[in-house]
Design a protein around this motif. Structure first.
Motif, PDB file in Angstrom:
ATOM      1  N   GLY A  36       0.814  -1.216   0.000  1.00  0.00           N
ATOM      2  CA  GLY A  36       0.000   0.000   0.000  1.00  0.00           C
ATOM      3  C   GLY A  36       0.845   1.263   0.000  1.00  0.00           C
ATOM      4  N   LEU A  37       1.919   1.275   0.791  1.00  0.00           N
ATOM      5  CA  LEU A  37       2.785   2.449   0.831  1.00  0.00           C
ATOM      6  C   LEU A  37       3.527   2.644  -0.489  1.00  0.00           C
ATOM      7  CD1 LEU A  37       4.213   2.227   4.460  1.00  0.00           C
ATOM      8  CD2 LEU A  37       2.476   3.799   3.563  1.00  0.00           C
ATOM      9  N   ALA A  38       3.898   1.561  -1.136  1.00  0.00           N
ATOM     10  CA  ALA A  38       4.553   1.677  -2.442  1.00  0.00           C
ATOM     11  C   ALA A  38       3.581   2.262  -3.466  1.00  0.00           C
ATOM     12  CB  ALA A  38       5.054   0.310  -2.905  1.00  0.00           C
ATOM     13  N   ALA A  39       2.327   1.814  -3.439  1.00  0.00           N
ATOM     14  CA  ALA A  39       1.325   2.365  -4.356  1.00  0.00           C
ATOM     15  C   ALA A  39       1.082   3.841  -4.061  1.00  0.00           C
ATOM     16  CB  ALA A  39       0.017   1.575  -4.253  1.00  0.00           C
ATOM     17  N   LEU A  40       1.056   4.212  -2.800  1.00  0.00           N
ATOM     18  CA  LEU A  40       0.872   5.617  -2.421  1.00  0.00           C
ATOM     19  C   LEU A  40       2.044   6.469  -2.908  1.00  0.00           C
ATOM     20  CD1 LEU A  40      -0.796   7.722  -0.863  1.00  0.00           C
ATOM     21  CD2 LEU A  40       0.593   7.147   1.145  1.00  0.00           C
ATOM     22  N   ALA A  41       3.251   5.954  -2.783  1.00  0.00           N
ATOM     23  CA  ALA A  41       4.432   6.698  -3.237  1.00  0.00           C
ATOM     24  C   ALA A  41       4.404   6.889  -4.754  1.00  0.00           C
ATOM     25  CB  ALA A  41       5.701   5.973  -2.815  1.00  0.00           C
ATOM     26  N   VAL A  42       3.992   5.850  -5.468  1.00  0.00           N
ATOM     27  CA  VAL A  42       3.914   5.967  -6.927  1.00  0.00           C
ATOM     28  C   VAL A  42       2.819   6.949  -7.319  1.00  0.00           C
ATOM     29  CG1 VAL A  42       3.356   4.687  -9.036  1.00  0.00           C
ATOM     30  CG2 VAL A  42       4.912   3.709  -7.364  1.00  0.00           C
ATOM     31  N   LEU A  43       1.728   6.989  -6.580  1.00  0.00           N
ATOM     32  CA  LEU A  43       0.640   7.924  -6.858  1.00  0.00           C
ATOM     33  C   LEU A  43       1.039   9.349  -6.490  1.00  0.00           C
ATOM     34  CD1 LEU A  43      -2.311   8.399  -7.687  1.00  0.00           C
ATOM     35  CD2 LEU A  43      -2.927   8.011  -5.305  1.00  0.00           C
ATOM     36  N   ALA A  44       1.819   9.525  -5.443  1.00  0.00           N
ATOM     37  CA  ALA A  44       2.192  10.863  -4.986  1.00  0.00           C
ATOM     38  C   ALA A  44       3.078  11.584  -5.998  1.00  0.00           C
ATOM     39  CB  ALA A  44       2.908  10.773  -3.639  1.00  0.00           C
ATOM     40  N   LEU A  45       3.890  10.860  -6.732  1.00  0.00           N
ATOM     41  CA  LEU A  45       4.783  11.489  -7.696  1.00  0.00           C
ATOM     42  C   LEU A  45       4.009  12.273  -8.768  1.00  0.00           C
ATOM     43  CD1 LEU A  45       7.732  11.846  -8.617  1.00  0.00           C
ATOM     44  CD2 LEU A  45       7.401   9.808 -10.019  1.00  0.00           C
ATOM     45  N   PRO A  46       3.026  11.674  -9.458  1.00  0.00           N
ATOM     46  CA  PRO A  46       2.282  12.481 -10.435  1.00  0.00           C
ATOM     47  C   PRO A  46       1.416  13.566  -9.793  1.00  0.00           C
ATOM     48  CG  PRO A  46       1.744  10.148 -10.691  1.00  0.00           C
ATOM     49  CD  PRO A  46       2.666  10.284  -9.536  1.00  0.00           C
ATOM     50  N   VAL A  47       0.895  13.307  -8.605  1.00  0.00           N
ATOM     51  CA  VAL A  47       0.044  14.310  -7.952  1.00  0.00           C
ATOM     52  C   VAL A  47       0.858  15.555  -7.612  1.00  0.00           C
ATOM     53  CG1 VAL A  47      -1.249  14.797  -5.827  1.00  0.00           C
ATOM     54  CG2 VAL A  47      -1.661  12.690  -7.093  1.00  0.00           C
ATOM     55  N   VAL A  48       2.106  15.360  -7.208  1.00  0.00           N
ATOM     56  CA  VAL A  48       2.960  16.499  -6.860  1.00  0.00           C
ATOM     57  C   VAL A  48       3.429  17.225  -8.115  1.00  0.00           C
ATOM     58  CG1 VAL A  48       5.200  17.092  -5.860  1.00  0.00           C
ATOM     59  CG2 VAL A  48       3.677  15.553  -4.658  1.00  0.00           C
TER      60      VAL A  48
END
Length: 145
Positions: free
Chosen positions: A42-54
């Motif tokens: 879950g944390l890996a998916a969140l980190a991958v999602l955070a990159l485009p959001v930022v």
């Protein structure tokens, strides 16, 4: 019963299931390992999602075209989200499958499942070697008639 008592060896999977069901320290360790692997996924998916959001606001600010901005927001974001969700679900299911194998007691998780042995031939069937060719003049395997 007149024979000596023999120790019955239980399969490893039953013992692991018992450890988890009775919530022993070993069973709790098994469950914690599953929870840790799911949290890591879950944390890996969140980190991958955070990159485009930022980085998305910076990218949209550089476009300076409202039509292009709406096109990116309306169409380009969703394939990325779907791919991320698909990868997350696959990894989470793999974690659960590995845990289930551990609980069942599979020693070799990469080994394919064993097939059940073939049943013996029925009494009314002739063995392969005793079968006659379909036509009397048909050649056999070696070309002889």
């Amino acid at each position: 019963m007149t024979g000596d008592r023999k120790a019955v060896r239980r399969p490893a999977g039953r013992r692991t299931q018992l450890e988890i069901h009775e919530q022993t320290p070993l069973g709790a360790a098994y469950v914690r390992s599953l929870m840790r692997s799911q949290l890591r996924t879950g944390l890996a998916a969140l980190a991958v999602l955070a990159l485009p959001v930022v980085t998305l606001p910076l990218f949209l600010g550089a476009l300076r075209s409202p039509a292009t901005t709406w096109a990116v927001l309306g169409f380009a974001c969703y394939p990325v989200l779907v791919a991320l969700a698909w990868a997350y679900v696959r990894r989470a299911e793999r974690n659960e499958r590995d845990f289930a194998r551990l609980v069942r007691g599979a020693e070799h998780p990469h080994e394919p499942p064993r097939r059940a042995p073939l049943p013996p031939p029925r009494a009314d069937e002739a063995p392969h070697s005793a079968r006659q060719p379909a036509r009397p003049d048909a050649p056999d395997r070696h070309g002889a008639a």
